[in-house]
Design a protein around this motif. Structure first.
Motif: not given
Length: 155
Positions: A66-73, A127-138
């Motif tokens: 039931g989640s609203f799914v947001i994908m980074l692409d 972008w490097p995968h791990m930096l995308v995680r940082v950017m999304l958290a920010e």
């Protein structure tokens, strides 16, 4: 309402992990008064190295129902920070769960991408995968600070 950050791969102790933890902690503190719950981090991993085809069913099973799914692409929309914040607020106001998904190094399988309610991009650059995680958290923290009216985001 639940917010899930669903990622491929396990993040070990690293500078990126410290940044992610810091931004998600800030989000939790700022979001509490806004009705935004802490982000739950879910990591999936295909240890056989099967790429996006093998990762897709792992991701699919981990998406809360039931989640609203947001994908980074890289092909997704490029919302501004205020637009992202407003989408998060609208989903909160609808009491919708949110699942934000970051795929593996090869991206997300096309069939899985088609399941997204919203695809967003941090630009056409890779972008490097791990930096995308940082950017999304920010960006999550920035969204909460925008909604709270704090001066963190300078418009």
């Amino acid at each position: 309402m639940r917010i899930t950050l669903l990622t491929v791969g396990r993040l070990r102790k690293s500078p990126e992990l410290s940044l992610i933890d810091d931004y998600l902690d800030r989000f939790a503190k700022t979001g509490r008064s806004l009705g935004l719950p802490p982000v739950q981090l879910v990591e999936v991993e295909d240890k056989r190295g099967g790429g996006m085809a093998a990762e897709a069913p792992l991701i699919e099973r981990a998406i809360p129902q039931g989640s609203f799914v947001i994908m980074l692409d890289e092909r997704g929309e490029q919302p501004s920070s205020p637009e992202f914040a407003q989408r998060i607020a609208a989903l909160r106001d609808q009491s919708r769960d949110i699942c934000l998904i970051i795929g593996g190094a090869d991206g997300l399988a096309p069939a899985l991408r088609n399941r997204a309610d919203w695809q967003i991009s941090f630009g056409r650059m890779v972008w490097p995968h791990m930096l995308v995680r940082v950017m999304l958290a920010e960006q999550l923290y920035r969204a909460a600070s925008i909604l709270a009216g704090s001066p963190y985001h300078r418009a």
